[in-house]
Scaffold this active site. Structure first.
Site, mmCIF file in Angstrom:
data_model
loop_
_atom_site.group_PDB
_atom_site.id
_atom_site.type_symbol
_atom_site.label_atom_id
_atom_site.label_comp_id
_atom_site.label_asym_id
_atom_site.label_seq_id
_atom_site.Cartn_x
_atom_site.Cartn_y
_atom_site.Cartn_z
ATOM 1 N N LYS A 1 -1.666 12.529 -14.161
ATOM 2 C CA LYS A 1 -0.415 11.564 -13.974
ATOM 3 C C LYS A 1 -0.441 10.244 -14.752
ATOM 4 O O LYS A 1 0.167 9.696 -15.392
ATOM 5 C CB LYS A 1 0.169 11.359 -12.412
ATOM 6 C CG LYS A 1 0.411 12.688 -12.032
ATOM 7 C CD LYS A 1 0.843 12.376 -10.121
ATOM 8 C CE LYS A 1 1.008 13.571 -9.389
ATOM 9 N NZ LYS A 1 0.841 13.094 -7.876
ATOM 10 N N TYR B 1 5.183 20.263 -15.769
ATOM 11 C CA TYR B 1 4.393 19.328 -14.798
ATOM 12 C C TYR B 1 3.174 20.316 -14.171
ATOM 13 O O TYR B 1 2.066 19.932 -13.877
ATOM 14 C CB TYR B 1 5.224 18.866 -13.641
ATOM 15 C CG TYR B 1 4.462 18.146 -12.757
ATOM 16 C CD1 TYR B 1 3.758 16.856 -12.755
ATOM 17 C CD2 TYR B 1 4.618 18.782 -11.458
ATOM 18 C CE1 TYR B 1 3.201 16.497 -11.729
ATOM 19 C CE2 TYR B 1 3.872 18.343 -10.155
ATOM 20 C CZ TYR B 1 3.371 17.154 -10.453
ATOM 21 O OH TYR B 1 2.257 16.398 -9.424
ATOM 22 N N SER C 1 -3.410 15.482 -9.967
ATOM 23 C CA SER C 1 -2.698 14.216 -9.876
ATOM 24 C C SER C 1 -3.299 13.301 -11.086
ATOM 25 O O SER C 1 -2.652 12.353 -11.382
ATOM 26 C CB SER C 1 -2.684 13.728 -8.739
ATOM 27 O OG SER C 1 -1.440 14.160 -8.132
ATOM 28 N N VAL D 1 -5.694 16.588 -6.128
ATOM 29 C CA VAL D 1 -6.214 17.376 -4.865
ATOM 30 C C VAL D 1 -7.076 18.471 -5.364
ATOM 31 O O VAL D 1 -7.708 19.197 -4.506
ATOM 32 C CB VAL D 1 -4.860 18.162 -4.544
ATOM 33 C CG1 VAL D 1 -4.064 17.038 -3.761
ATOM 34 C CG2 VAL D 1 -4.157 18.760 -5.461
ATOM 35 N N TYR E 1 -3.159 7.127 -3.800
ATOM 36 C CA TYR E 1 -1.980 7.714 -2.672
ATOM 37 C C TYR E 1 -1.958 6.166 -1.976
ATOM 38 O O TYR E 1 -2.013 5.100 -2.397
ATOM 39 C CB TYR E 1 -2.251 8.714 -2.158
ATOM 40 C CG TYR E 1 -2.802 9.992 -2.883
ATOM 41 C CD1 TYR E 1 -1.784 10.479 -4.021
ATOM 42 C CD2 TYR E 1 -3.947 10.719 -2.988
ATOM 43 C CE1 TYR E 1 -2.303 11.169 -4.843
ATOM 44 C CE2 TYR E 1 -4.338 11.799 -3.929
ATOM 45 C CZ TYR E 1 -3.610 11.888 -4.784
ATOM 46 O OH TYR E 1 -3.824 12.977 -5.616
HETATM 47 N N1 GLN Z 1 0.088 19.508 -8.767
HETATM 48 C C1 GLN Z 1 -0.148 18.755 -7.218
HETATM 49 C C2 GLN Z 1 1.370 18.573 -6.834
HETATM 50 O O1 GLN Z 1 1.938 18.248 -7.511
HETATM 51 C C3 GLN Z 1 -0.857 17.608 -7.714
HETATM 52 C C4 GLN Z 1 -0.940 16.772 -6.584
HETATM 53 C C5 GLN Z 1 -1.985 15.951 -6.340
HETATM 54 O O2 GLN Z 1 -3.134 16.108 -7.310
HETATM 55 N N2 GLN Z 1 -2.121 15.157 -5.542
HETATM 56 O O3 GLN Z 1 1.215 18.923 -5.644
#
Ligand code: GLN
Length: 615
Positions: free
Chosen positions: A77, A199, A74, A269, A251
């Site tokens: 992002k 993605y 993430s 994650v 988050y």
């Molecule tokens: N690739 C992961 C997902 O979309 C990324 C989520 C994350 O790092 N929080 O679930």
């Protein structure tokens, strides 16, 4: 746990020692669990642990497993948000994806009820929408473009962990559901299938903890990688990226994170956290076990400690930026290198205070430049000229640039001329902002000369600068001699005529004669061997003399003397000077009196300047 990479280059820096202690303090923390909803992620070693800080000027402090690869997840992002903004601008992006914290889990299928727009680009829904906005370009696919841009952030070529990508692609049904929801609400304008693959690939880009710190430093450095100097993101969008990181980056722990740690940050994650202290540094943490919110459990603890111990919290930082006003003095304390005939010199001494020099320093922004405006306006009734010396200025932001141009305008309405000097690195921005070339001077000396000339023109009239040959009796050095002595010396002295551009003296030549300039003008320049090669340090014109130091102390010449306007010099050689002791002792005393006056004049001028520069 392997500490090897950090210890390959042992460092005694107290900062690295501190980071080692921090690593040791939290290494034993057993909270959290490695993500396993993407099967490949479950393979991560829960003991891996790295901490890295990268400064804005590219110095790196790293301890622990800072070179171990893991997937960015993430954290990507935040960076792809910047790419979408560059591709489409703020309005378009904001119309499709909001910037409100959602309070939901990162993978919630939550969209604003009326519009279907994701709440923010840091939850999966927002990030998938943003990914769809990244336009393939220059023969690059969307995924290649993302990889290239993230590589620019890291300052090295990154690659995709194909196993993690496949693993997520095979299991990412929930994200696919989100993609189709986005398509349903026209947030995505075409089928989400390939967007989702892009993605998943962006999330599977392999980074290290060190990469994260450098990416953070790139954001701290207005989007320019401090190691490679490559631009990773348009500086106009850095604050957008940092803002969403601040409000939504961790988050549904984001509120508490901002409260406790106080830094824009993004976690993934994979176990990484990237945090930024804007304008100062980037932090990368790697530790795979995640807490309930999906953030690296050790990472959170480390960042809380770092923020407290190093006082990094954005809002606890009440330190004022360095004032940009460094020093101020006027043209009666400091003058240009151009020597003036004594009648002009006296005029300048009486009116030099009408030239105000303001030396600036550091970063010019609204709050550091505002006191400069106050000073300039306060001085305005007493001056005709204001010189802003930019020698020690590091940066000028857009607001300060505007303020400089507006200050110049206001001063000009009050009848003052404002100019800048020593600002070569800002020449382009000044030009774009409309500051005339003629008001930008290479250095303070030439700016001062310009102001002095203007002052003299006003006081003396348009002919103030007419260079006319002088007779011997008008030479300052000979001004005590009577007619008979002048006639005798005239017969003894040599004559040297030199055209413009000629070197009358070379640095290193023996100092064996004194020159009386009876026509033209010359400039004294530092020699090529000096670290300010070619810098002018003196200008003499008809009626003045030079070269006396060599004659008095016998040392070689310290600078070059170059003819500016065709010059005629009368020359007193060392043998002539020494013979005066027995042949014309009275004449020699008169000469020495004038010479000592000149030396004390020079010394006094230097003292005044030193005093002015010390502030
Ligand atoms: N690739 C992961 C997902 O979309 C990324 C989520 C994350 O790092 N929080 O679930």
């Amino acid at each position: 746990m392997s500490l090897a990479p950090a210890y390959l280059s042992p460092s005694n820096s107290p900062i690295e020692q501190y980071l080692r202690q921090l690593l040791a303090k939290h290494a034993g923390l057993e909270e959290g669990a490695v993500a396993d909803y993407i099967p490949e992620l479950a393979k991560a070693d829960p003991r891996s642990f790295g901490i890295c800080i990268a400064t804005r000027d590219g110095h790196i402090y790293e301890v622990g497993d800072t070179r171990q690869a893991f997937t960015i997840q993430s954290i990507s992002k935040a960076l792809t948000y910047g790419i979408a903004l560059e591709d489409h601008g703020e309005d378009f992006v904001l119309a499709k994806v909001g910037v409100e914290p959602s309070g939901d889990a990162f993978n919630a299928i939550s969209l604003k009820p009326e519009s279907g727009a994701p709440f923010n680009p840091m939850i999966n829904a927002g990030a998938i929408a943003i990914c769809g906005q990244i336009s393939p370009a220059d023969g690059q696919t969307r995924s290649e473009k993302i990889l290239a841009r993230l590589s620019a952030y890291a300052g090295r070529t990154l690659t995709v962990d194909e196993a993690v990508y496949l693993s997520e692609s095979q299991t990412g049904h929930r994200n696919r559901a989100i993609g189709w929801m986005l398509r349903n609400f026209d947030i995505l304008d075409h089928e989400p299938t390939d967007i989702l693959e892009s993605y998943f690939r962006q999330c599977a880009i392999q980074v290290t903890c060190r990469d994260l710190a450098i990416m953070g430093a790139t954001l701290a450095n207005q989007g320019r990688n401090p190691l490679t100097r490559e631009r990773a993101v348009d500086p106009a969008y850095v604050h957008n990226v940092l803002s969403v990181m601040s409000t939504c980056g961790m988050y549904d722990y984001s509120g508490e994170w901002l409260y406790r740690v106080g830094l824009p940050a993004k976690s993934g994650v994979g176990g990484g956290i990237l945090a930024v202290l804007p304008g100062q540094l980037g932090i990368g943490i790697y530790s795979p076990p995640l807490d309930r919110q999906g953030n690296s459990a050790r990472g959170i603890k480390v960042c809380e400690d770092l923020s407290r111990d190093l006082a990094l919290h954005l809002f606890a930082n009440g330190t004022a930026p360095q004032p940009s006003l460094r020093l101020t003095y006027d043209g009666s304390q400091v003058s240009s290198c151009r020597r003036r005939p004594s009648r002009l010199q006296q005029k300048l001494r009486a009116t030099g205070h009408r030239i105000r020099v303001i030396e600036l320093q550091g970063e010019l922004i609204f709050s550091t430049f505002e006191p400069v405006i106050r000073l300039a306006l306060k001085q305005a009734p007493y001056c005709d000229f204001v010189i802003l010396n930019l020698r020690y200025v590091m940066t000028i932001d857009e607001v300060a640039l505007k303020m400089i141009i507006e200050l110049k305008q206001t001063l000009s309405e009050l009848g003052l001329q404002m100019m800048v000097c020593d600002g070569e690195q800002f020449a382009k921005v000044f030009q774009e902002a409309g500051l005339e070339q003629s008001m930008q001077f290479a250095n303070e000396d030439t700016a001062l000369e310009h102001c002095e000339n203007e002052l003299l023109k006003r006081i003396v009239g348009p002919d103030w600068n007419k260079l006319t040959p002088v007779s011997l009796k008008d030479c300052f050095l000979l001004s005590e001699l009577d007619a008979e002595e002048l006639a005798w010396l005239d017969g003894e002295m040599g004559t040297r005529e030199s055209p413009q551009g000629d070197y009358l003296i070379h640095a290193g030549d023996p100092g064996d004669s004194l020159y009386l300039l009876v026509a033209g003008s010359v400039e004294v320049r530092l020699p090529e061997t000096s670290n300010q090669a070619g810098k002018r340090i003196d200008v003499f014109e008809a009626g003045m003399s030079f070269g006396e130091m060599g004659l008095l102390d016998g040392l070689p010449r310290s600078a070059n003397v170059v003819v500016l306007d065709d010059a005629v010099c009368r020359v007193i050689s060392r043998p002539l000077f020494e013979s005066l002791d027995s042949v014309r002792p009275g004449l020699k005393i008169k000469l020495l009196k004038r010479l000592s006056y000149l030396l004390s004049y020079n010394l006094r001028k230097s003292n005044d300047e030193v005093a002015a520069y010390r502030g």
